[in-house]
Design an enzyme around this catalytic site. Structure first.
Site, PDB file in Angstrom:
ATOM      1  N   GLU A 162       0.797  -1.227   0.000  1.00 45.40           N
ATOM      2  CA  GLU A 162       0.000   0.000   0.000  1.00 45.40           C
ATOM      3  C   GLU A 162       0.833   1.281   0.000  1.00 45.40           C
ATOM      4  O   GLU A 162       0.910   1.998   1.018  1.00 45.40           O
ATOM      5  CB  GLU A 162      -0.972  -0.012   1.192  1.00 45.40           C
ATOM      6  CG  GLU A 162      -1.918  -1.190   1.159  1.00 45.40           C
ATOM      7  CD  GLU A 162      -2.919  -1.214   2.314  1.00 45.40           C
ATOM      8  OE1 GLU A 162      -2.807  -0.378   3.223  1.00 45.40           O
ATOM      9  OE2 GLU A 162      -3.827  -2.048   2.289  1.00 45.40           O
ATOM     10  N   GLU A 222      -6.044  -8.050  -0.231  1.00 46.93           N
ATOM     11  CA  GLU A 222      -6.657  -7.795   1.084  1.00 46.93           C
ATOM     12  C   GLU A 222      -8.112  -7.424   0.902  1.00 46.93           C
ATOM     13  O   GLU A 222      -8.434  -6.572   0.065  1.00 46.93           O
ATOM     14  CB  GLU A 222      -5.989  -6.618   1.824  1.00 46.93           C
ATOM     15  CG  GLU A 222      -4.679  -6.925   2.457  1.00 46.93           C
ATOM     16  CD  GLU A 222      -4.124  -5.746   3.265  1.00 46.93           C
ATOM     17  OE1 GLU A 222      -4.904  -4.898   3.759  1.00 46.93           O
ATOM     18  OE2 GLU A 222      -2.896  -5.674   3.387  1.00 46.93           O
TER      19      GLU A 222
HETATM   20  O1  IFM Z   1      -4.581  -3.452   8.960  1.00 45.61           O
HETATM   21  C1  IFM Z   1      -4.474  -2.843   7.713  1.00 45.61           C
HETATM   22  C2  IFM Z   1      -3.279  -3.393   6.957  1.00 45.61           C
HETATM   23  O2  IFM Z   1      -2.095  -3.191   7.653  1.00 45.61           O
HETATM   24  C3  IFM Z   1      -3.155  -2.745   5.607  1.00 45.61           C
HETATM   25  N1  IFM Z   1      -4.404  -2.726   4.893  1.00 45.61           N
HETATM   26  C4  IFM Z   1      -5.584  -2.323   5.583  1.00 45.61           C
HETATM   27  C5  IFM Z   1      -5.717  -3.064   6.890  1.00 45.61           C
HETATM   28  C6  IFM Z   1      -6.992  -2.615   7.627  1.00 45.61           C
HETATM   29  O3  IFM Z   1      -6.931  -1.255   7.932  1.00 45.61           O
END
Ligand code: IFM
Length: 440
Positions: A167, A351
């Site tokens: 990210e 994710e």
């Molecule tokens: O917990 C985070 C993760 O570290 C990165 N993506 C989003 C998740 C939820 O906020």
């Protein structure tokens, strides 16, 4: 769940994701200080001042955690490696204990038929590098390249896939413009530098991993669907700009070797010198793209300096993060990524998941809302796959309840409940439902 494995093409992978600082227990094994340790130690940054020193103690309990993954029928595990665990100063000396840990971790995955999917950096920058300007310093690309060679020199031979940075928007904008994450800056010049350097580091790491002979290398970006507050030109522009710096800047750099003009209208004066010459590194070819997706934002104009917009409250049902539930956005980003950026490369949802206010009652956690959320989002992924997008896998965030950064341990994203007093693991109803879906 209202889907099953057989609804997806043969070979489609289901996984769960975590990250090092959020679960390992950073206090163990000789890891060095990170910017998250000092950020959390500074009053007002993190709820209750909580940090990742103990977290889920995955460092000592990973066998038990992987047993749970295997029992549920997951195919792959997306994990991250801690730079400061492997190189406590960020450069130079190597902590053998840290390398040995990742070696054992990977073997434990393979023993359980879990494909190791590595992310090299998921936010815990070693403090000595933060002292030298961290992501604002162009040299970070080389430092990160060196770390890449050290860690992947040890475990790269057993990776199913690897991606350099989790990210980049969070590394750049969230941490240097909004100040919500370490190092907690709110400065447009720092932001422009960090956004560019994180991509330079990404490309450098891809090149170094190619040099090691590794394959199946990708890029993982996060996406939020940008909706205008109304149909006024100002609201439309607000949403387009949000889409630009959140969703298109990083994908543009990596897959098109360019940044969106609407973003450069504001950032150009603050960019590091010579940024235009870096795209051959930034755009080093990758083999797949990963999409992290959770929510949408409704954007409206305001009178402030650039970007001159702000979020408006949305009407949809929300998760415990106060994030609107908008599954259609996932379909949009999968199809857009294929159409405009990756054009045929494999795509993964790397994710997706939700935080809810889960409680352990009589040995069980009934997280019906999470089951519903996953059902709705997996359906959107299936829709895209059915239309011919080469979507090859889906990772749930997260395997375990864990450290949700500035929000501490309260926001539970896990398929498995963690009691942060006893560290006892209890699979939630969503875990059991997924287990049935994977077996069908
Ligand atoms: O917990 C985070 C993760 O570290 C990165 N993506 C989003 C998740 C939820 O906020």
């Amino acid at each position: 769940m209202n889907f099953s494995r057989s609804d997806f093409p043969k070979g489609f992978l289901f996984g769960a994701a975590t990250s090092s600082y959020q679960i390992e227990g950073h206090g163990f094994g000789g890891a060095g200080s990170t910017m998250w340790d000092t950020f959390a130690a500074t009053p007002g940054n993190v709820v209750r001042g909580e940090n990742g020193a103990l977290a889920c103690d995955h460092y000592h309990r990973f066998e038990e955690d992987f047993d749970l993954m295997q029992a549920a029928g997951f195919d792959c595990y997306r994990f991250s490696t801690s730079w400061a665990r492997v190189m406590p100063e960020g450069r130079g000396a190597i902590n053998q204990e840290g390398l040995d840990y990742y070696d054992r971790l990977v073997d434990a995955m393979l023993e359980r038929d879990l494909k190791p999917c590595a992310t090299l950096y998921h936010w815990e920058l070693p403090s000595p590098l933060a002292d030298m300007g961290g992501w604002q310093n162009r040299d970070i690309a080389g430092w990160f390249g060196d770390f890449t060679e050290v860690i992947m020199g040890r475990i790269g031979d057993r990776m199913f896939s690897a991606a350099p940075i989790n990210e980049p928007w969070c590394v750049g904008w969230l941490s240097h413009f909004l100040g919500h994450h370490a190092p907690g800056l709110r400065d447009i010049r720092a932001t422009a530098h960090a956004m560019h350097h994180v991509l330079l580091a990404h490309g450098t790491a891809i090149e170094r991993m190619r040099g090691l002979g590794m394959t199946n290398l990708g890029a993982v970006c996060n996406f939020e669907y940008a909706e205008p507050y109304d149909q006024s030109p100002e609201s439309l522009k607000s949403a387009k700009l949000y889409d630009g710096y959140y969703n298109r800047f990083f994908m543009g750099g990596i897959f098109r070797k360019e940044y969106p003009q609407i973003v450069m209208d504001g950032l150009a004066p603050h960019m590091p010198k010579g940024w235009q010459d870096d795209f051959d590194v930034i755009g080093a070819p990758v083999d797949w793209a990963g999409i992290n997706y959770y929510t949408r934002k409704i954007m409206q104009p305001n009178d402030g300096p650039w970007p001159s917009h702000e979020e408006a409250e949305g009407p949809l049902a929300k998760t415990f993060m106060d994030w609107e539930i908008y599954p259609e956005g996932l379909y949009e980003f999968i199809t857009r990524t294929h159409r405009e950026y990756t054009k045929g490369l494999p795509i993964y949802v790397t994710e997706n998941g939700m935080a809810s206010n889960d409680h352990l009652i009589d040995g069980a956690v009934e997280d019906a809302a999470r089951i519903d959320y996953l059902n709705q989002h997996v359906a959107m992924a299936k829709r895209a796959a059915d239309e011919g997008v080469p979507l090859e896998g889906y990772f749930m965030w997260s395997l375990l309840d864990n450290y949700e950064w500035a929000l501490g341990y309260e926001k539970r994203f896990g398929l498995v409940h963690v009691d942060f007093e006893t560290l006892q693991r209890t699979p939630k109803a969503s875990y059991h439902a997924l287990k049935l879906a994977f077996a069908r």
